[in-house]
Each structure stands twice: as structure tokens, then as C-alpha cells.
Design a protein around this motif. Structure first.
Motif, PDB file in Angstrom:
ATOM      1  N   GLN A  36       0.863  -1.340   0.218  1.00 52.00           N
ATOM      2  CA  GLN A  36       0.092  -0.099  -0.048  1.00 52.00           C
ATOM      3  C   GLN A  36       0.882   1.292   0.003  1.00 52.00           C
ATOM      4  O   GLN A  36       0.473   2.222  -0.757  1.00 52.00           O
ATOM      5  N   GLU A  37       1.822   1.339   0.792  1.00 50.03           N
ATOM      6  CA  GLU A  37       2.908   2.479   1.145  1.00 50.03           C
ATOM      7  C   GLU A  37       3.528   2.806  -0.254  1.00 50.03           C
ATOM      8  O   GLU A  37       3.572   3.927  -0.710  1.00 50.03           O
ATOM      9  N   PHE A  38       4.360   1.542  -0.799  1.00 43.07           N
ATOM     10  CA  PHE A  38       5.030   1.696  -1.982  1.00 43.07           C
ATOM     11  C   PHE A  38       4.495   1.325  -3.432  1.00 43.07           C
ATOM     12  O   PHE A  38       5.137   1.715  -4.222  1.00 43.07           O
ATOM     13  N   GLY A  39       3.389   0.550  -3.393  1.00 43.42           N
ATOM     14  CA  GLY A  39       2.805   0.068  -4.404  1.00 43.42           C
ATOM     15  C   GLY A  39       3.519  -1.042  -4.969  1.00 43.42           C
ATOM     16  O   GLY A  39       4.638  -1.581  -4.612  1.00 43.42           O
ATOM     17  N   SER A  40       3.095  -1.631  -6.389  1.00 43.10           N
ATOM     18  CA  SER A  40       3.650  -2.923  -7.056  1.00 43.10           C
ATOM     19  C   SER A  40       3.423  -2.550  -8.496  1.00 43.10           C
ATOM     20  O   SER A  40       3.295  -1.501  -8.926  1.00 43.10           O
ATOM     21  N   THR A  41       3.851  -3.545  -9.320  1.00 35.76           N
ATOM     22  CA  THR A  41       3.511  -3.484 -10.673  1.00 35.76           C
ATOM     23  C   THR A  41       2.175  -3.350 -10.922  1.00 35.76           C
ATOM     24  O   THR A  41       1.921  -2.974 -12.088  1.00 35.76           O
ATOM     25  N   ILE A  42       1.087  -4.045 -10.310  1.00 31.35           N
ATOM     26  CA  ILE A  42      -0.179  -3.923 -10.444  1.00 31.35           C
ATOM     27  C   ILE A  42      -1.067  -2.994  -9.700  1.00 31.35           C
ATOM     28  O   ILE A  42      -2.360  -2.637  -9.921  1.00 31.35           O
ATOM     29  N   HIS A  43      -0.363  -2.283  -8.750  1.00 30.72           N
ATOM     30  CA  HIS A  43      -0.840  -1.437  -7.936  1.00 30.72           C
ATOM     31  C   HIS A  43      -0.245  -0.201  -7.582  1.00 30.72           C
ATOM     32  O   HIS A  43       0.902  -0.309  -7.076  1.00 30.72           O
ATOM     33  N   GLY A  44      -0.751   0.865  -7.913  1.00 29.58           N
ATOM     34  CA  GLY A  44       0.293   2.096  -7.545  1.00 29.58           C
ATOM     35  C   GLY A  44       0.138   2.562  -5.992  1.00 29.58           C
ATOM     36  O   GLY A  44      -0.608   1.973  -5.361  1.00 29.58           O
ATOM     37  N   PRO A  45       1.292   3.133  -5.574  1.00 34.67           N
ATOM     38  CA  PRO A  45       1.251   3.373  -4.076  1.00 34.67           C
ATOM     39  C   PRO A  45       0.211   4.441  -3.583  1.00 34.67           C
ATOM     40  O   PRO A  45      -0.372   5.187  -4.274  1.00 34.67           O
ATOM     41  N   GLN A  46      -0.160   4.231  -2.374  1.00 38.32           N
ATOM     42  CA  GLN A  46      -0.914   5.109  -1.541  1.00 38.32           C
ATOM     43  C   GLN A  46      -0.467   5.121  -0.306  1.00 38.32           C
ATOM     44  O   GLN A  46      -0.845   4.523   0.770  1.00 38.32           O
ATOM     45  N   PRO A  47       0.723   6.056  -0.306  1.00 39.30           N
ATOM     46  CA  PRO A  47       1.570   6.259   0.881  1.00 39.30           C
ATOM     47  C   PRO A  47       0.567   6.696   2.038  1.00 39.30           C
ATOM     48  O   PRO A  47      -0.334   7.838   1.964  1.00 39.30           O
ATOM     49  N   PHE A  48       0.870   6.302   3.371  1.00 35.39           N
ATOM     50  CA  PHE A  48       0.054   6.525   4.433  1.00 35.39           C
ATOM     51  C   PHE A  48       1.039   7.090   5.703  1.00 35.39           C
ATOM     52  O   PHE A  48       0.949   7.877   6.451  1.00 35.39           O
ATOM     53  N   ALA A  49       2.255   6.109   5.743  1.00 31.49           N
ATOM     54  CA  ALA A  49       3.228   6.386   6.643  1.00 31.49           C
ATOM     55  C   ALA A  49       4.125   7.396   6.617  1.00 31.49           C
ATOM     56  O   ALA A  49       4.384   8.250   7.495  1.00 31.49           O
ATOM     57  N   ARG A  50       4.758   7.601   5.552  1.00 35.38           N
ATOM     58  CA  ARG A  50       5.687   8.616   5.168  1.00 35.38           C
ATOM     59  C   ARG A  50       4.965  10.089   5.463  1.00 35.38           C
ATOM     60  O   ARG A  50       5.544  10.803   5.947  1.00 35.38           O
ATOM     61  N   PRO A  51       3.965  10.455   4.693  1.00 34.85           N
ATOM     62  CA  PRO A  51       3.265  11.497   4.779  1.00 34.85           C
ATOM     63  C   PRO A  51       3.171  11.822   6.328  1.00 34.85           C
ATOM     64  O   PRO A  51       2.892  13.089   6.733  1.00 34.85           O
ATOM     65  N   ALA A  52       2.384  10.872   7.154  1.00 35.14           N
ATOM     66  CA  ALA A  52       2.099  11.041   8.484  1.00 35.14           C
ATOM     67  C   ALA A  52       3.334  11.465   9.032  1.00 35.14           C
ATOM     68  O   ALA A  52       3.322  12.290  10.154  1.00 35.14           O
ATOM     69  N   TRP A  53       4.364  10.756   8.964  1.00 33.82           N
ATOM     70  CA  TRP A  53       5.876  10.970   9.761  1.00 33.82           C
ATOM     71  C   TRP A  53       6.133  12.631   9.275  1.00 33.82           C
ATOM     72  O   TRP A  53       6.566  13.348  10.057  1.00 33.82           O
ATOM     73  N   ASP A  54       6.209  12.814   7.899  1.00 34.11           N
ATOM     74  CA  ASP A  54       6.656  14.180   7.461  1.00 34.11           C
ATOM     75  C   ASP A  54       5.823  15.220   8.141  1.00 34.11           C
ATOM     76  O   ASP A  54       6.299  16.309   8.589  1.00 34.11           O
ATOM     77  N   ALA A  55       4.359  15.096   8.390  1.00 34.09           N
ATOM     78  CA  ALA A  55       3.585  16.273   8.863  1.00 34.09           C
ATOM     79  C   ALA A  55       3.650  16.305  10.369  1.00 34.09           C
ATOM     80  O   ALA A  55       3.508  17.364  10.964  1.00 34.09           O
ATOM     81  N   ASN A  56       4.258  15.126  11.074  1.00 33.14           N
ATOM     82  CA  ASN A  56       4.163  15.168  12.414  1.00 33.14           C
ATOM     83  C   ASN A  56       5.543  15.123  13.201  1.00 33.14           C
ATOM     84  O   ASN A  56       5.382  15.264  14.446  1.00 33.14           O
ATOM     85  N   LYS A  57       6.622  14.908  12.507  1.00 33.69           N
ATOM     86  CA  LYS A  57       7.800  14.614  13.177  1.00 33.69           C
ATOM     87  C   LYS A  57       8.197  15.964  14.114  1.00 33.69           C
ATOM     88  O   LYS A  57       8.573  15.788  15.205  1.00 33.69           O
ATOM     89  N   ASN A  58       8.124  17.176  13.642  1.00 34.94           N
ATOM     90  CA  ASN A  58       8.234  18.336  14.406  1.00 34.94           C
ATOM     91  C   ASN A  58       7.541  18.295  15.712  1.00 34.94           C
ATOM     92  O   ASN A  58       7.776  18.761  16.642  1.00 34.94           O
ATOM     93  N   HIS A  59       6.286  18.050  15.633  1.00 32.30           N
ATOM     94  CA  HIS A  59       5.191  17.967  16.695  1.00 32.30           C
ATOM     95  C   HIS A  59       5.577  16.979  17.585  1.00 32.30           C
ATOM     96  O   HIS A  59       5.483  17.384  18.733  1.00 32.30           O
ATOM     97  N   ALA A  60       5.797  15.707  17.136  1.00 28.94           N
ATOM     98  CA  ALA A  60       6.651  14.787  18.120  1.00 28.94           C
ATOM     99  C   ALA A  60       7.617  15.201  18.949  1.00 28.94           C
ATOM    100  O   ALA A  60       7.821  14.902  20.019  1.00 28.94           O
ATOM    101  N   LEU A  61       8.600  15.801  18.387  1.00 23.57           N
ATOM    102  CA  LEU A  61      10.136  16.293  19.110  1.00 23.57           C
ATOM    103  C   LEU A  61       9.555  17.221  20.068  1.00 23.57           C
ATOM    104  O   LEU A  61      10.022  17.197  21.152  1.00 23.57           O
ATOM    105  N   ASN A  62       8.387  18.155  19.704  1.00 22.65           N
ATOM    106  CA  ASN A  62       8.167  19.266  20.765  1.00 22.65           C
ATOM    107  C   ASN A  62       7.310  18.589  21.753  1.00 22.65           C
ATOM    108  O   ASN A  62       7.513  18.931  22.975  1.00 22.65           O
ATOM    109  N   ILE A  63       6.632  17.415  21.498  1.00 21.63           N
ATOM    110  CA  ILE A  63       6.091  16.846  22.831  1.00 21.63           C
ATOM    111  C   ILE A  63       6.985  16.156  23.783  1.00 21.63           C
ATOM    112  O   ILE A  63       7.067  16.288  24.852  1.00 21.63           O
TER     113      ILE A  63
END
Length: 156
Positions: free
Chosen positions: A103-130
Motif C-alpha cells: 500500500q505504501e510503495f505500490g507494486s507492478t499492478i497497484h499504484g502507491p498509496q502512501p500513508f506512513a511517510r506523509p504522516a511522519w513528515d507532517a508530525n515529526k516536528n510536533h512529536a519532537l516538541n511533545i
């Protein structure tokens, strides 16, 4: 691409942690890391594709926070960090679901639907602040609990 982050006061917090018993210090770190990881996990759940046919037994519902990895991931992780037994780690991600990486990276028959990396990128600074905000509070609470426990033991 490396990102450099600077947080003031962590040396002082590390010294305060060293004054606590080892198990207490690890528990403090686990509580703080769990709090910091929660926004990342929530965002991952929101971004993960949902299959209504599975009725809750799917990728989205498997996303969680924990200290353990699946069998294969744990084996790979131990190879990388075998000499770091004093570390406290918290993992965020999909449970033991064989298709989560597809799901994250896709395959030859299925395109990627990233969910983990975008969540990390959006929240990493907030996590560090916490971590920066909560660590001092949790150390203080643990030290107070320890002092009350020792005072109680001294009385009785």
C-alpha cells in the motif's frame, strides 16, 4: 537529505533521568515516546486506505504504537542495533499485515498509496516538541512518586 534539529535542555534532562532507577527511567521514556507517537499514528490511520469489505480487520485498524516489532522486522532490527540494549524505542506503524508495504510503495499492478511517510513528515516536528515538553514533567512526576514511596517505606 539530512535534517539537523537542536533542542535545548536535553542534557539536563538526561542527567535527571540518570538519577532515577534504570527501570523507572525507561518507563518515563516509554510514556513520553508513546505520547509523542500518538499524533503520528492518528495521522497514519487517517491517511491509510480503508477497505469497507474487511469490516475493521484491515490496514487502518492494525496501525498502532508499541515496543515490539513483528518477527521478521524484529530480526532485521536486532541485526542493526544488537549492541544497544540500553535504548528505549517505540515503534509506530501497521501491524503484522503482509500487504502494508505494498500500500505504501505500490507494486507492478497497484499504484502507491502512501500513508506512513506523509504522516511522519507532517508530525515529526510536533512529536519532537511533545518529547521536549513532556520529558521534564514526566521525570519530575517519577521523582516525586519515588520520593513518596521511599518516605512511606521509611515510616513503616
Amino acid at each position: 537529505m539530512a535534517t539537523r534539529v537542536s533542542v535545548d535542555g536535553l542534557r539536563e534532562l538526561e542527567k535527571a533521568l540518570e538519577e532515577l532507577p534504570k527501570a523507572t527511567g525507561k518507563n518515563v521514556l516509554r510514556r513520553v515516546l508513546r505520547k509523542a507517537a500518538e499524533p503520528i499514528a492518528d495521522d497514519m490511520r487517517a491517511k491509510a486506505p480503508d477497505d469497507p469489505v474487511t469490516q475493521g480487520n484491515d490496514l487502518r485498524s492494525s496501525i498502532g504504537i508499541g515496543t515490539k516489532l513483528g518477527k521478521r522486522q524484529g530480526k532485521l532490527h536486532r541485526k542493526m542495533f544488537k549492541n544497544d540494549k540500553a535504548a528505549v524505542e517505540m515503534f509506530v506503524g501497521a501491524g503484522v499485515i503482509p500487504h502494508s508495504h505494498l500500500q505504501e510503495f505500490g507494486s507492478t499492478i497497484h499504484g502507491p498509496q502512501p500513508f506512513a511517510r506523509p504522516a511522519w513528515d507532517a508530525n515529526k516536528n510536533h512529536a519532537l516538541n511533545i518529547v521536549a515538553k513532556e520529558l521534564g514533567t514526566e521525570i519530575t512526576k517519577a521523582a516525586e512518586r519515588l520520593a513518596r514511596k521511599q518516605a512511606k517505606a521509611a515510616k513503616g
